[in-house]
Design a protein around this motif. Structure first.
Motif, mmCIF file in Angstrom:
data_model
loop_
_atom_site.group_PDB
_atom_site.id
_atom_site.type_symbol
_atom_site.label_atom_id
_atom_site.label_comp_id
_atom_site.label_asym_id
_atom_site.label_seq_id
_atom_site.Cartn_x
_atom_site.Cartn_y
_atom_site.Cartn_z
ATOM 1 N N ILE A 114 0.863 -1.189 0.000
ATOM 2 C CA ILE A 114 0.000 0.000 0.000
ATOM 3 C C ILE A 114 0.893 1.231 0.000
ATOM 4 N N HIS A 115 0.684 2.107 -0.960
ATOM 5 C CA HIS A 115 1.445 3.359 -1.010
ATOM 6 C C HIS A 115 1.079 4.212 0.205
ATOM 7 N N PRO A 116 2.082 4.677 0.989
ATOM 8 C CA PRO A 116 1.771 5.484 2.168
ATOM 9 C C PRO A 116 0.975 6.745 1.860
ATOM 10 N N ALA A 117 1.104 7.276 0.629
ATOM 11 C CA ALA A 117 0.379 8.502 0.275
ATOM 12 C C ALA A 117 -1.123 8.274 0.152
ATOM 13 N N ARG A 118 -1.565 7.028 0.226
ATOM 14 C CA ARG A 118 -3.011 6.776 0.202
ATOM 15 C C ARG A 118 -3.687 7.233 1.488
ATOM 16 N N GLY A 119 -2.885 7.590 2.480
ATOM 17 C CA GLY A 119 -3.403 8.212 3.689
ATOM 18 C C GLY A 119 -4.395 7.352 4.450
ATOM 19 N N ALA A 120 -5.499 7.998 4.883
ATOM 20 C CA ALA A 120 -6.486 7.307 5.712
ATOM 21 C C ALA A 120 -7.103 6.120 4.989
ATOM 22 N N MET A 121 -7.270 6.233 3.681
ATOM 23 C CA MET A 121 -7.827 5.111 2.923
ATOM 24 C C MET A 121 -6.850 3.941 2.904
ATOM 25 N N GLY A 122 -5.560 4.246 2.839
ATOM 26 C CA GLY A 122 -4.559 3.192 2.892
ATOM 27 C C GLY A 122 -4.544 2.499 4.241
ATOM 28 N N VAL A 123 -4.684 3.269 5.309
ATOM 29 C CA VAL A 123 -4.736 2.695 6.655
ATOM 30 C C VAL A 123 -5.957 1.792 6.795
ATOM 31 N N LYS A 124 -7.076 2.251 6.261
ATOM 32 C CA LYS A 124 -8.298 1.440 6.304
ATOM 33 C C LYS A 124 -8.110 0.141 5.525
ATOM 34 N N GLU A 125 -7.467 0.239 4.359
ATOM 35 C CA GLU A 125 -7.204 -0.952 3.557
ATOM 36 C C GLU A 125 -6.286 -1.914 4.306
ATOM 37 N N ALA A 126 -5.259 -1.375 4.956
ATOM 38 C CA ALA A 126 -4.323 -2.213 5.700
ATOM 39 C C ALA A 126 -5.031 -2.982 6.806
ATOM 40 N N ARG A 127 -5.896 -2.309 7.544
ATOM 41 C CA ARG A 127 -6.633 -2.988 8.621
ATOM 42 C C ARG A 127 -7.501 -4.124 8.060
ATOM 43 N N ARG A 128 -8.145 -3.862 6.933
ATOM 44 C CA ARG A 128 -8.992 -4.889 6.321
ATOM 45 C C ARG A 128 -8.154 -6.081 5.864
ATOM 46 N N LEU A 129 -7.003 -5.809 5.250
ATOM 47 C CA LEU A 129 -6.142 -6.881 4.767
ATOM 48 C C LEU A 129 -5.553 -7.699 5.913
ATOM 49 N N ILE A 130 -5.262 -7.033 7.017
ATOM 50 C CA ILE A 130 -4.762 -7.749 8.190
ATOM 51 C C ILE A 130 -5.828 -8.708 8.715
ATOM 52 N N ARG A 190 6.937 11.199 7.908
ATOM 53 C CA ARG A 190 5.838 10.999 8.864
ATOM 54 C C ARG A 190 4.520 10.680 8.166
ATOM 55 N N MET A 191 4.420 10.955 6.876
ATOM 56 C CA MET A 191 3.255 10.559 6.103
ATOM 57 C C MET A 191 2.985 9.068 6.233
ATOM 58 N N ALA A 192 4.056 8.274 6.342
ATOM 59 C CA ALA A 192 3.912 6.818 6.367
ATOM 60 C C ALA A 192 3.642 6.270 7.767
ATOM 61 N N TYR A 193 3.785 7.087 8.796
ATOM 62 C CA TYR A 193 3.725 6.566 10.160
ATOM 63 C C TYR A 193 2.366 5.983 10.553
ATOM 64 N N PRO A 194 1.239 6.561 10.119
ATOM 65 C CA PRO A 194 -0.047 5.910 10.455
ATOM 66 C C PRO A 194 -0.138 4.484 9.925
ATOM 67 N N LEU A 195 0.457 4.237 8.768
ATOM 68 C CA LEU A 195 0.465 2.885 8.208
ATOM 69 C C LEU A 195 1.380 1.974 9.027
ATOM 70 N N TYR A 196 2.543 2.494 9.418
ATOM 71 C CA TYR A 196 3.444 1.707 10.259
ATOM 72 C C TYR A 196 2.783 1.368 11.605
ATOM 73 N N GLU A 197 2.023 2.302 12.136
ATOM 74 C CA GLU A 197 1.365 2.064 13.419
ATOM 75 C C GLU A 197 0.434 0.864 13.350
ATOM 76 N N VAL A 198 -0.285 0.740 12.236
ATOM 77 C CA VAL A 198 -1.194 -0.387 12.049
ATOM 78 C C VAL A 198 -0.406 -1.693 11.947
ATOM 79 N N ILE A 199 0.695 -1.659 11.207
ATOM 80 C CA ILE A 199 1.522 -2.855 11.032
ATOM 81 C C ILE A 199 2.133 -3.278 12.369
#
Length: 286
Positions: free
Chosen positions: A96-112, A133-142
């Motif tokens: 997931i590209h980190p620039a997808r922002g909140a939608m990317g975080v939502k996708e990551a949670r679903r995929l997990i 820091r743009m990528a940090y919300p995604l890292y937090e989920v991981i």
């Protein structure tokens, strides 16, 4: 997955085509074929069949580079579907590209929730520094899920030889930027993918210093590995080095054949080929 029956665990393989869109190539494919000398573009099911025949398991992923190239990604869901149908050989990662922002975080949670085991990042093809820091919300989920983040590091075969390198900027793949990520997310396991030319010593230093950082040896034939990399793999980092081929760019049979002649100690080889990855992914009791 019965690890005892496996010859090796390859932590770096690509689903390069979608089963729903056979024959579709991205803009870098032709240049990559010339650089690596390989022209295969398997889907996830084809990767599973290939590795089963070799008695190996494979971490498999696609790369989300839609924003840079306009090329549709192989769906993460397709990789997961193939892994669920081939659990004896496939370990699914998402991209997931980190620039997808909140939608990317939502996708990551679903995929997990669907069973993904880690995430692949390619800073060169996603135009971001890993410590942005743009990528940090995604890292937090991981990190929260206890999963693995794998980062491309060093030179990129993608874009090599194209005018302007295909717009790929090598600066993003210096592994020292991932040192910040390892500090800020000490509970997240991190894999530095590839011998990190021209920053090999930086990668070794980060891996040696940070307990949560590993190195995969994909993308190069072992006969071209820097001497310092082989030295540390044989000594201080022998439990943090991982077999990776970068299939289909490099076939695992070729990698292992060259590995056997590359100066790795006999007692270290099984650690790199299987045992370190089994421990990292919690497969030791499988």
């Amino acid at each position: 997955m019965d690890v005892s029956k496996l010859e090796a665990i390859d932590v770096h393989t690509h689903a390069e085509s979608s089963r729903e869109r056979p024959g579709e190539k991205h803009a870098f494919a032709e240049a990559a074929e010339e650089y690596f000398g390989e022209s295969e573009h398997p889907n996830a099911w084809e990767v599973a069949e290939y590795y089963r025949n070799l008695r190996m398991a494979a971490v498999i992923f696609t790369v989300d580079m839609e924003m840079k190239t306009g090329q549709r990604r192989v769906p993460n869901e397709e990789v997961l579907e193939a892994a669920k149908e081939n659990p004896d050989v496939l370990i699914p990662f998402a991209s997931i590209h980190p620039a997808r922002g909140a939608m990317g975080v939502k996708e990551a949670r679903r995929l997990i929730e669907m069973g993904v085991r880690g995430f692949k990042f390619h800073p060169n093809l996603q135009d971001f520094y890993p410590n942005d820091r743009m990528a940090y919300p995604l890292y937090e989920v991981i990190a929260e899920a206890g999963l693995v983040a794998l980062f491309h590091t060093g030179h990129s075969g993608m874009g090599t030889g194209m005018p302007g390198g295909g717009g790929v900027r090598l600066k993003y793949s210096n592994p020292m930027y991932i040192d910040d990520v390892a500090v800020d997310f000490p509970e997240m396991k991190i894999i530095l993918a590839h011998p990190s030319f021209p920053w090999q010593d930086e990668a070794l230093s980060v891996c040696l210093h940070k307990p949560n950082v590993y190195i995969d040896l994909s993308g190069w034939s072992p006969k071209y590995f820097p001497e310092n990399l082989v030295h540390y793999a044989n000594t201080l980092l022998k439990r943090k080095m991982l077999f990776g081929s970068d299939y289909p760019a490099i076939k695992p049979e070729r990698w292992i054949s060259d590995f056997e002649q590359a100066g790795f100690r006999e007692e270290v080889r099984p650690l790199i080929l299987k045992e370190n990855a089994a421990r990292l992914f919690g497969l030791e009791g499988s």
